[in-house]
Design an enzyme around this catalytic site. Structure first.
Site, PDB file in Angstrom:
ATOM      1  N   HIS A   1       0.873  -1.183   0.000  1.00 10.50           N
ATOM      2  CA  HIS A   1       0.000   0.000   0.000  1.00 10.50           C
ATOM      3  C   HIS A   1       0.912   1.237   0.000  1.00 10.50           C
ATOM      4  O   HIS A   1       2.026   1.184   0.522  1.00 10.50           O
ATOM      5  CB  HIS A   1      -0.829  -0.057   1.288  1.00 10.50           C
ATOM      6  CG  HIS A   1      -1.890   0.982   1.416  1.00 10.50           C
ATOM      7  ND1 HIS A   1      -1.616   2.265   1.838  1.00 10.50           N
ATOM      8  CD2 HIS A   1      -3.222   0.933   1.209  1.00 10.50           C
ATOM      9  CE1 HIS A   1      -2.748   2.955   1.885  1.00 10.50           C
ATOM     10  NE2 HIS A   1      -3.740   2.168   1.497  1.00 10.50           N
TER      11      HIS A   1
ATOM     12  N   ASP B   1       3.089  -4.490   8.027  1.00 12.12           N
ATOM     13  CA  ASP B   1       1.894  -3.653   7.886  1.00 12.12           C
ATOM     14  C   ASP B   1       0.688  -4.569   8.109  1.00 12.12           C
ATOM     15  O   ASP B   1       0.360  -5.395   7.264  1.00 12.12           O
ATOM     16  CB  ASP B   1       1.895  -3.050   6.471  1.00 12.12           C
ATOM     17  CG  ASP B   1       0.589  -2.346   6.137  1.00 12.12           C
ATOM     18  OD1 ASP B   1      -0.376  -2.462   6.909  1.00 12.12           O
ATOM     19  OD2 ASP B   1       0.542  -1.693   5.082  1.00 12.12           O
TER      20      ASP B   1
ATOM     21  N   GLN C   1      -4.632  -4.913   7.201  1.00  9.30           N
ATOM     22  CA  GLN C   1      -5.704  -5.801   6.728  1.00  9.30           C
ATOM     23  C   GLN C   1      -5.831  -7.079   7.552  1.00  9.30           C
ATOM     24  O   GLN C   1      -6.761  -7.850   7.340  1.00  9.30           O
ATOM     25  CB  GLN C   1      -5.464  -6.165   5.256  1.00  9.30           C
ATOM     26  CG  GLN C   1      -5.594  -5.004   4.301  1.00  9.30           C
ATOM     27  CD  GLN C   1      -7.017  -4.465   4.230  1.00  9.30           C
ATOM     28  OE1 GLN C   1      -7.988  -5.158   4.497  1.00  9.30           O
ATOM     29  NE2 GLN C   1      -7.143  -3.190   3.892  1.00  9.30           N
TER      30      GLN C   1
ATOM     31  N   LYS D   1     -10.256  -0.529  10.691  1.00  8.93           N
ATOM     32  CA  LYS D   1     -10.358  -1.730   9.848  1.00  8.93           C
ATOM     33  C   LYS D   1     -10.747  -2.951  10.684  1.00  8.93           C
ATOM     34  O   LYS D   1     -10.837  -4.060  10.183  1.00  8.93           O
ATOM     35  CB  LYS D   1      -9.026  -2.007   9.159  1.00  8.93           C
ATOM     36  CG  LYS D   1      -8.485  -0.802   8.396  1.00  8.93           C
ATOM     37  CD  LYS D   1      -8.154  -1.119   6.987  1.00  8.93           C
ATOM     38  CE  LYS D   1      -7.414   0.042   6.357  1.00  8.93           C
ATOM     39  NZ  LYS D   1      -7.908   0.334   5.023  1.00  8.93           N
TER      40      LYS D   1
ATOM     41  N   CYS E   1      -4.811   2.270  -3.650  1.00  5.47           N
ATOM     42  CA  CYS E   1      -3.585   2.834  -3.049  1.00  5.47           C
ATOM     43  C   CYS E   1      -2.400   1.891  -3.261  1.00  5.47           C
ATOM     44  O   CYS E   1      -1.536   1.761  -2.386  1.00  5.47           O
ATOM     45  CB  CYS E   1      -3.751   3.124  -1.566  1.00  5.47           C
ATOM     46  SG  CYS E   1      -4.926   4.411  -1.219  1.00  5.47           S
TER      47      CYS E   1
END
Ligand code: PMP
Length: 404
Positions: free
Chosen positions: A121, A198, A201, A224, A362
């Site tokens: 991303h 990261d 998600q 999220k 993104c």
């Protein structure tokens, strides 16, 4: 728990869009909020509002206690060793920027390399690009293979004696690929490379255990994971966080200040300058309680079933091309309908009350490398249903009828 009961927890799922019941398939962008999260925000401002860590008065102490209790909840949720390894931030993007600014400025030198992957991303690309520019370091990019998995052979080859940091996503928001972060971390640590994951998600779809992964940093956003926007966190290993200079200066992050010299506060406050977002922290806590009440394993099982169902439906339509077929995938499908531009398709699908995301998600460099303008993305949460997937399919058939 019945699906009707779960859906009733989320007030927005009862609304109409274009006079049709909302079908919300943009969960990778942000998840909807259960009433308990909304109530936590109202309760804070109605009963508890005051600044934390500052007052001896009743409200301040109660707010501080509630604020710190959520840190403990987050610690357990991601299985950190200590709650002071959890730094509150505005979200995943700020967490990555914190590491780039604080750890990066102190540790990256000219000629060093920072390794990322082709499926990142923008928020796990641009902060490293900025750091590399400032330091004269080099950004290297691990490619992906045909099915949307990381090219593990290339990754091993790209980790060299100049590589200082590996920053890679746990789950790709554009492809759904779940990366083998434990194995990747082990490979990197063997070469003395610091690892940032990261996790934007991942937290909503699977049990995340930062100690099991073994990573040095893990970044995430509450919105999220059914929590509020504007709040999130960074997990950092204690030794690393202690060795880093602060991110921002101001109140809260200091022990003592004179015009000559400032002594910084201990963890986690060293990285939390200024008045924090107390209300949304409490909302995040309510979201974690809610998820724990349903059980992350149950959530994962429902979502997996939705993914299989959608995959099966989509694969029966020869005009649909699924982008990203990694063996380990989260509950999202990125796809194209023949040569139809994703934006055109998304506009028609929206008229059916179905919210999908269209565009580059993104992840523009990824789309460029795949040679496509973008995709349509349907991302499922445990409150979605197979009937809703049928409605999406109906909308897709309409798109095909209109454009082809
Ligand atoms: N990384 C990934 C993989 C994401 O999907 C997102 C959000 N789309 C981010 C980072 C950034 O998260 P936020 O905007 O909440 O900071």
């Amino acid at each position: 728990m019945k699906i009707e009961e779960i859906r009733a927890d989320f007030p927005i799922l009862g609304r109409l869009v274009h006079n049709k019941p909302l079908v919300y398939f943009d969960n990778a962008a942000t998840t909807q909020k259960p009433q308990v999260v909304i109530d936590a925000l109202v309760a804070y401002y109605s009963n508890l509002n005051s600044n934390v860590h500052r007052g001896v008065h009743y409200l301040s102490q109660q707010a501080t206690e509630a604020f710190e209790a959520v840190r403990e909840k987050v610690k357990v949720f991601v299985n950190a060793r200590y709650s002071h390894e959890i730094i509150y931030t505005r979200g995943c993007t700020e967490s990555i920027n914190l590491v780039a600014a604080a750890w990066g400025r102190a540790n990256i030198l000219s000629g060093d390399e920072i390794l990322i992957s082709a499926m990142e991303h923008h928020s796990n690309i641009v902060p490293w690009q900025m750091l590399c520019e400032e330091k004269g370091a080099k950004l290297t990019v691990c490619p992906i293979i045909e099915d949307g998995s990381l090219d593990m052979k290339a990754l091993a080859e790209l980790m060299n004696s100049r590589t200082r940091l590996l920053a890679v996503t746990h789950i790709s928001n554009a492809l759904g690929t779940i990366n083998p972060v434990r194995e990747i971390t082990r490979m990197a640590h063997e070469k003395g490379i610091v690892v940032l994951i990261d996790g934007a998600q991942a937290l909503s779809h699977m049990k995340v255990d930062v100690q099991d992964i073994g990573c040095d940093f893990y970044a995430f956003s509450a919105h999220k994971v059914y929590g509020p926007m504007g709040i999130g966190g960074l997990y950092g290993r204690e030794e690393l966080l202690n060795s880093m200079p602060p991110y921002q200066g101001g109140g809260e992050m200091i022990k003592s200040v004179t015009f000559e010299k400032t002594a910084y506060n201990e963890l986690p406050f060293k990285f939390e300058a200024g008045t924090p977002n107390v209300a949304d922290v409490l909302g995040f806590g309510a979201a974690i309680d809610y998820i724990n009440g349903i059980g992350i394993e149950n959530i994962a099982a429902i979502e997996h079933e939705l993914l299989l169902y959608a995959n099966e439906k989509f694969s029966r339509d020869p005009l649909i091309r699924i982008i990203g077929n990694a063996p380990e995938k989260a509950s999202l499908i990125s796809f194209m309908i023949d040569k139809i531009h994703p934006y055109d398709a998304g506009t028609i699908i929206d008229r059916f009350g179905v919210a999908v995301r269209t565009g580059t998600h993104c992840a523009q460099p990824l789309m460029d490398s795949l040679g496509i303008p973008g995709t349509i993305r349907a991302s499922f949460a445990f409150y979605n249903t197979k009937e809703e997937i049928d409605k999406l399919m109906e909308a897709i058939l309409k798109v095909e009828a209109l454009f082809l």
